[in-house]
Design a protein around this motif. Sequence first.
Motif, PDB file in Angstrom:
ATOM      1  N   ALA A  11       1.124  -1.049   0.258  1.00 19.07           N
ATOM      2  CA  ALA A  11      -0.250   0.176   0.231  1.00 19.07           C
ATOM      3  C   ALA A  11       0.907   1.278   0.008  1.00 19.07           C
ATOM      4  CB  ALA A  11      -0.219  -0.566   1.071  1.00 19.07           C
ATOM      5  N   LEU A  12       0.858   1.967  -0.975  1.00 26.83           N
ATOM      6  CA  LEU A  12       2.298   2.632  -1.386  1.00 26.83           C
ATOM      7  C   LEU A  12       1.002   4.488  -0.792  1.00 26.83           C
ATOM      8  CD1 LEU A  12       4.601   3.317  -2.418  1.00 26.83           C
ATOM      9  CD2 LEU A  12       3.713   3.716  -4.015  1.00 26.83           C
ATOM     10  N   VAL A  13       1.704   5.135  -0.039  1.00 24.51           N
ATOM     11  CA  VAL A  13       1.289   6.444   0.265  1.00 24.51           C
ATOM     12  C   VAL A  13       2.422   7.342   0.396  1.00 24.51           C
ATOM     13  CG1 VAL A  13       0.684   7.196   2.956  1.00 24.51           C
ATOM     14  CG2 VAL A  13       0.662   5.916   2.523  1.00 24.51           C
ATOM     15  N   GLY A  14       1.930   8.628  -0.345  1.00 23.03           N
ATOM     16  CA  GLY A  14       2.242   9.242  -0.784  1.00 23.03           C
ATOM     17  C   GLY A  14       2.097  11.178  -0.616  1.00 23.03           C
ATOM     18  N   LEU A  32       2.683  -3.676  -8.269  1.00 18.28           N
ATOM     19  CA  LEU A  32       3.963  -3.647  -6.904  1.00 18.28           C
ATOM     20  C   LEU A  32       2.784  -3.137  -6.437  1.00 18.28           C
ATOM     21  CD1 LEU A  32       7.391  -2.665  -8.255  1.00 18.28           C
ATOM     22  CD2 LEU A  32       6.318  -4.905  -6.974  1.00 18.28           C
ATOM     23  N   VAL A  33       1.391  -2.154  -6.565  1.00 17.86           N
ATOM     24  CA  VAL A  33       1.062  -1.521  -5.684  1.00 17.86           C
ATOM     25  C   VAL A  33      -0.569  -1.763  -5.177  1.00 17.86           C
ATOM     26  CG1 VAL A  33       0.064   1.158  -5.790  1.00 17.86           C
ATOM     27  CG2 VAL A  33       2.387   0.587  -6.716  1.00 17.86           C
ATOM     28  N   ARG A  34      -0.541  -1.923  -4.088  1.00 19.07           N
ATOM     29  CA  ARG A  34      -2.042  -2.805  -3.512  1.00 19.07           C
ATOM     30  C   ARG A  34      -2.797  -2.143  -3.773  1.00 19.07           C
ATOM     31  NH1 ARG A  34      -0.059  -5.178   0.198  1.00 19.07           N
ATOM     32  NH2 ARG A  34      -0.406  -3.906   1.709  1.00 19.07           N
ATOM     33  N   ARG A  35      -2.930  -0.584  -2.773  1.00 17.88           N
ATOM     34  CA  ARG A  35      -3.764   0.480  -2.723  1.00 17.88           C
ATOM     35  C   ARG A  35      -3.051   1.721  -2.349  1.00 17.88           C
ATOM     36  NH1 ARG A  35      -8.357  -0.573   1.547  1.00 17.88           N
ATOM     37  NH2 ARG A  35      -9.403  -2.690   1.086  1.00 17.88           N
ATOM     38  N   ILE A 202      -5.695   4.156   7.928  1.00 17.59           N
ATOM     39  CA  ILE A 202      -5.989   3.431   8.476  1.00 17.59           C
ATOM     40  C   ILE A 202      -6.762   2.603   9.112  1.00 17.59           C
ATOM     41  CG2 ILE A 202      -5.583   1.585  10.815  1.00 17.59           C
ATOM     42  CD1 ILE A 202      -3.377   3.978  11.901  1.00 17.59           C
ATOM     43  N   GLY A 203      -7.866   3.480   8.690  1.00 20.74           N
ATOM     44  CA  GLY A 203      -9.881   3.270   8.805  1.00 20.74           C
ATOM     45  C   GLY A 203      -9.484   2.537   7.360  1.00 20.74           C
ATOM     46  N   TRP A 204      -9.191   3.465   6.263  1.00 15.35           N
ATOM     47  CA  TRP A 204      -9.837   3.383   5.153  1.00 15.35           C
ATOM     48  C   TRP A 204      -8.839   1.769   4.238  1.00 15.35           C
ATOM     49  CZ3 TRP A 204      -6.048   3.044   0.666  1.00 15.35           C
ATOM     50  CH2 TRP A 204      -6.567   2.915  -1.126  1.00 15.35           C
ATOM     51  N   LEU A 205      -7.857   1.715   4.514  1.00 15.05           N
ATOM     52  CA  LEU A 205      -6.819   1.344   4.708  1.00 15.05           C
ATOM     53  C   LEU A 205      -7.258  -0.904   5.212  1.00 15.05           C
ATOM     54  CD1 LEU A 205      -2.924   1.746   4.981  1.00 15.05           C
ATOM     55  CD2 LEU A 205      -3.728   1.530   2.916  1.00 15.05           C
ATOM     56  N   LYS A 206      -7.503  -0.706   6.253  1.00 16.39           N
ATOM     57  CA  LYS A 206      -8.609  -1.770   6.707  1.00 16.39           C
ATOM     58  C   LYS A 206      -9.830  -2.292   6.124  1.00 16.39           C
ATOM     59  CE  LYS A 206      -6.502  -1.797  11.180  1.00 16.39           C
ATOM     60  NZ  LYS A 206      -6.114  -1.393  12.996  1.00 16.39           N
ATOM     61  N   ASP A 207     -10.415  -0.878   5.624  1.00 16.78           N
ATOM     62  CA  ASP A 207     -11.418  -1.694   4.773  1.00 16.78           C
ATOM     63  C   ASP A 207     -11.570  -2.428   3.887  1.00 16.78           C
ATOM     64  OD1 ASP A 207     -14.656  -0.985   4.237  1.00 16.78           O
ATOM     65  OD2 ASP A 207     -14.484   1.153   4.207  1.00 16.78           O
TER      66      ASP A 207
END
Length: 212
Positions: A11-14, A32-35, A202-207
Amino acid sequence: MIRSLGEPDAALVGHALGGYLAWTAAVMRPKLVRRLVVSSMPHPRRWRSAMLTDAQQTAAGSAVWGFQRPWLPERRLVADDAALVGRLMRDWSGPRLPDDEAVAVYRRAMTIPSTAHCSIEPYRWMVRSMARPDGIQFNRRMKRPVRVPTLHVHGSLDPVMRTRSAAGSGEFVEAPYRWRLFDGLGHFPHEEDPAAFSTELIGWLKDPEPDR
């Protein structure tokens, strides 16, 4: 980096320029990018269009134009223990300023040899390549849609990247896309309100159903 850590994807965050790179990675290396999570930066094609056609965004992005000069921007960034970094962080934030400890960390980081140059050069490429073959080819390749779930975060008071420049980036995403506008925050949502930013992230990544 993802592969060197032994992971198949991530999960890539920028944020800002990091967000520009994250958009690019999701298009160029989709396996390579899951989210994807981007803060304070529109899709590269939308950024390019806004900087060239929107006079208000052109004025708001004056720092990017100023970075085009040789050597001087690097010298200004590191002068007086990177005092300019602290001023920019406060000028570009909303009323909830980043705390002094965080600003001090960024100032110290900028004084590491070659950091200033490496932080400026990508902005030079973004502008100077617009009319060059490499930039034209990049812009064409970025027509490919993003096909991973995407969270797009933006501060409503961002003076550098206007909300209307960032909004609408979802047209380049053929996957669940969530636009989250933080009222009262500027260009650094993760530093101005880290608790709210982390909760959203974190809420979005866990959703398991991010398109809801």
